[in-house]
Design a protein around this motif. Sequence first.
Motif, PDB file in Angstrom:
ATOM      1  N   ASN A   1       0.850  -1.101  -0.193  1.00  0.00           N
ATOM      2  CA  ASN A   1      -0.081   0.083  -0.099  1.00  0.00           C
ATOM      3  C   ASN A   1       0.767   1.067  -0.023  1.00  0.00           C
ATOM      4  OD1 ASN A   1       0.882   0.382   2.636  1.00  0.00           O
ATOM      5  ND2 ASN A   1      -0.977  -0.215   3.596  1.00  0.00           N
ATOM      6  N   ALA A   2       0.475   2.258  -0.098  1.00  0.00           N
ATOM      7  CA  ALA A   2       0.955   3.713   0.268  1.00  0.00           C
ATOM      8  C   ALA A   2       2.112   3.760   1.098  1.00  0.00           C
ATOM      9  CB  ALA A   2       0.159   4.871   0.061  1.00  0.00           C
ATOM     10  N   GLU A   3       1.848   3.080   2.292  1.00  0.00           N
ATOM     11  CA  GLU A   3       2.751   2.965   3.345  1.00  0.00           C
ATOM     12  C   GLU A   3       3.959   2.100   3.252  1.00  0.00           C
ATOM     13  OE1 GLU A   3      -0.669   3.322   4.084  1.00  0.00           O
ATOM     14  OE2 GLU A   3      -0.334   5.551   4.065  1.00  0.00           O
ATOM     15  N   GLY A   4       3.755   1.193   2.097  1.00  0.00           N
ATOM     16  CA  GLY A   4       4.770   0.273   1.830  1.00  0.00           C
ATOM     17  C   GLY A   4       4.276  -1.276   2.803  1.00  0.00           C
ATOM     18  N   GLN A   5       2.961  -1.134   3.222  1.00  0.00           N
ATOM     19  CA  GLN A   5       2.676  -2.655   3.939  1.00  0.00           C
ATOM     20  C   GLN A   5       2.005  -3.412   3.005  1.00  0.00           C
ATOM     21  OE1 GLN A   5       0.015  -0.475   6.573  1.00  0.00           O
ATOM     22  NE2 GLN A   5       1.528  -0.171   8.129  1.00  0.00           N
ATOM     23  N   TYR A   6       2.590  -4.497   3.210  1.00  0.00           N
ATOM     24  CA  TYR A   6       2.001  -5.796   2.425  1.00  0.00           C
ATOM     25  C   TYR A   6       1.605  -6.920   3.260  1.00  0.00           C
ATOM     26  CZ  TYR A   6       6.555  -7.862   3.502  1.00  0.00           C
ATOM     27  OH  TYR A   6       7.647  -8.393   4.011  1.00  0.00           O
TER      28      TYR A   6
ATOM     29  N   VAL B   1       8.263  -8.435   8.501  1.00  0.00           N
ATOM     30  CA  VAL B   1       9.558  -8.578   7.905  1.00  0.00           C
ATOM     31  C   VAL B   1       9.785  -7.131   7.198  1.00  0.00           C
ATOM     32  CG1 VAL B   1      11.011  -9.714   6.188  1.00  0.00           C
ATOM     33  CG2 VAL B   1       9.609 -11.011   7.590  1.00  0.00           C
ATOM     34  N   ALA B   2      10.701  -6.480   7.137  1.00  0.00           N
ATOM     35  CA  ALA B   2      11.061  -5.137   6.712  1.00  0.00           C
ATOM     36  C   ALA B   2      11.702  -5.476   5.585  1.00  0.00           C
ATOM     37  CB  ALA B   2      11.793  -4.298   7.717  1.00  0.00           C
ATOM     38  N   LEU B   3      11.203  -5.091   4.026  1.00  0.00           N
ATOM     39  CA  LEU B   3      12.084  -5.145   3.105  1.00  0.00           C
ATOM     40  C   LEU B   3      12.497  -3.853   2.512  1.00  0.00           C
ATOM     41  CD1 LEU B   3       9.726  -7.901   1.553  1.00  0.00           C
ATOM     42  CD2 LEU B   3      12.009  -8.259   2.452  1.00  0.00           C
ATOM     43  N   GLN B   4      13.377  -3.592   1.758  1.00  0.00           N
ATOM     44  CA  GLN B   4      14.085  -2.390   1.163  1.00  0.00           C
ATOM     45  C   GLN B   4      14.482  -2.616  -0.007  1.00  0.00           C
ATOM     46  OE1 GLN B   4      17.399  -1.173   3.855  1.00  0.00           O
ATOM     47  NE2 GLN B   4      15.750  -0.143   5.083  1.00  0.00           N
ATOM     48  N   VAL B   5      14.102  -1.219  -0.793  1.00  0.00           N
ATOM     49  CA  VAL B   5      14.565  -1.074  -2.102  1.00  0.00           C
ATOM     50  C   VAL B   5      15.667   0.121  -2.084  1.00  0.00           C
ATOM     51  CG1 VAL B   5      12.786  -2.399  -3.605  1.00  0.00           C
ATOM     52  CG2 VAL B   5      12.781   0.093  -2.957  1.00  0.00           C
ATOM     53  N   SER B   6      16.349   0.381  -3.034  1.00  0.00           N
ATOM     54  CA  SER B   6      17.595   1.378  -3.018  1.00  0.00           C
ATOM     55  C   SER B   6      17.965   1.764  -4.526  1.00  0.00           C
ATOM     56  CB  SER B   6      18.711   0.794  -2.261  1.00  0.00           C
ATOM     57  OG  SER B   6      19.232  -0.114  -2.723  1.00  0.00           O
ATOM     58  N   GLY B   7      18.232   3.065  -4.480  1.00  0.00           N
ATOM     59  CA  GLY B   7      18.858   3.546  -5.741  1.00  0.00           C
ATOM     60  C   GLY B   7      17.936   3.686  -6.813  1.00  0.00           C
TER      61      GLY B   7
ATOM     62  N   ALA C   1      12.049  -7.471  -2.280  1.00  0.00           N
ATOM     63  CA  ALA C   1      11.244  -6.378  -2.619  1.00  0.00           C
ATOM     64  C   ALA C   1      11.804  -5.908  -4.030  1.00  0.00           C
ATOM     65  CB  ALA C   1      11.341  -5.328  -1.536  1.00  0.00           C
ATOM     66  N   LYS C   2      10.707  -5.485  -4.749  1.00  0.00           N
ATOM     67  CA  LYS C   2      11.093  -4.906  -6.292  1.00  0.00           C
ATOM     68  C   LYS C   2      10.023  -3.698  -6.294  1.00  0.00           C
ATOM     69  CE  LYS C   2      12.579  -9.067  -8.223  1.00  0.00           C
ATOM     70  NZ  LYS C   2      12.422  -9.986  -9.442  1.00  0.00           N
ATOM     71  N   PHE C   3      10.559  -2.785  -6.915  1.00  0.00           N
ATOM     72  CA  PHE C   3       9.799  -1.532  -7.438  1.00  0.00           C
ATOM     73  C   PHE C   3      10.473  -0.840  -8.620  1.00  0.00           C
ATOM     74  CE2 PHE C   3       8.368   2.906  -6.899  1.00  0.00           C
ATOM     75  CZ  PHE C   3       6.930   2.533  -6.853  1.00  0.00           C
ATOM     76  N   ARG C   4       9.426  -0.557  -9.672  1.00  0.00           N
ATOM     77  CA  ARG C   4      10.012  -0.080 -10.945  1.00  0.00           C
ATOM     78  C   ARG C   4      10.738   1.282 -10.653  1.00  0.00           C
ATOM     79  NH1 ARG C   4       6.080   2.825 -14.592  1.00  0.00           N
ATOM     80  NH2 ARG C   4       7.572   4.125 -15.371  1.00  0.00           N
ATOM     81  N   GLY C   5      11.920   1.036 -11.208  1.00  0.00           N
ATOM     82  CA  GLY C   5      13.033   2.446 -11.266  1.00  0.00           C
ATOM     83  C   GLY C   5      13.838   2.059 -10.081  1.00  0.00           C
ATOM     84  N   TYR C   6      13.825   1.133  -9.254  1.00  0.00           N
ATOM     85  CA  TYR C   6      14.677   1.074  -8.119  1.00  0.00           C
ATOM     86  C   TYR C   6      15.362  -0.382  -8.130  1.00  0.00           C
ATOM     87  CZ  TYR C   6      12.504   5.019  -5.664  1.00  0.00           C
ATOM     88  OH  TYR C   6      12.236   6.128  -5.337  1.00  0.00           O
ATOM     89  N   GLN C   7      16.517  -0.349  -7.464  1.00  0.00           N
ATOM     90  CA  GLN C   7      17.237  -1.727  -7.487  1.00  0.00           C
ATOM     91  C   GLN C   7      16.461  -2.645  -6.671  1.00  0.00           C
ATOM     92  OE1 GLN C   7      21.126  -0.709  -6.202  1.00  0.00           O
ATOM     93  NE2 GLN C   7      21.857   0.175  -8.162  1.00  0.00           N
TER      94      GLN C   7
END
Length: 73
Positions: free
Chosen positions: A15-20, A56-62, A33-39
Motif C-alpha cells: 500500500n502507500a505506506e509500503g505495507q504488504y 519482515v522489513a524489506l527495502q529497495v534502493s537507488g 522487494a522490487k519496485f520499478r525504477g529502483y534496485q
Amino acid sequence: MRQTARGTVKFSAANAEGQYLLGVHPGNYTLTAKFRGYQSGTAVSVEVANGENRTVALQVSGITEPIAGSTGL
C-alpha cells in the motif's frame, strides 16, 4: 516471495505506506522487494511456523531510471 522447498512464487502489492500482506503455509521462504525504477532489495530468508504472524522489513534502493519531468538538477 519464493518458497525455498517447493519453488512456489507468490506476489503481493504494497500500500502507500509500503505495507504488504501474504498468506502462507508454514515453511521457509525467501522474500525480495522490487519496485520499478529502483534496485531490487536484498533477499531475506524467513521461516514461518504454524499459526505465526511475522513482520519482515524489506527495502529497495537507488533509482536506476530517470524520473519523468526531472531535470537532474
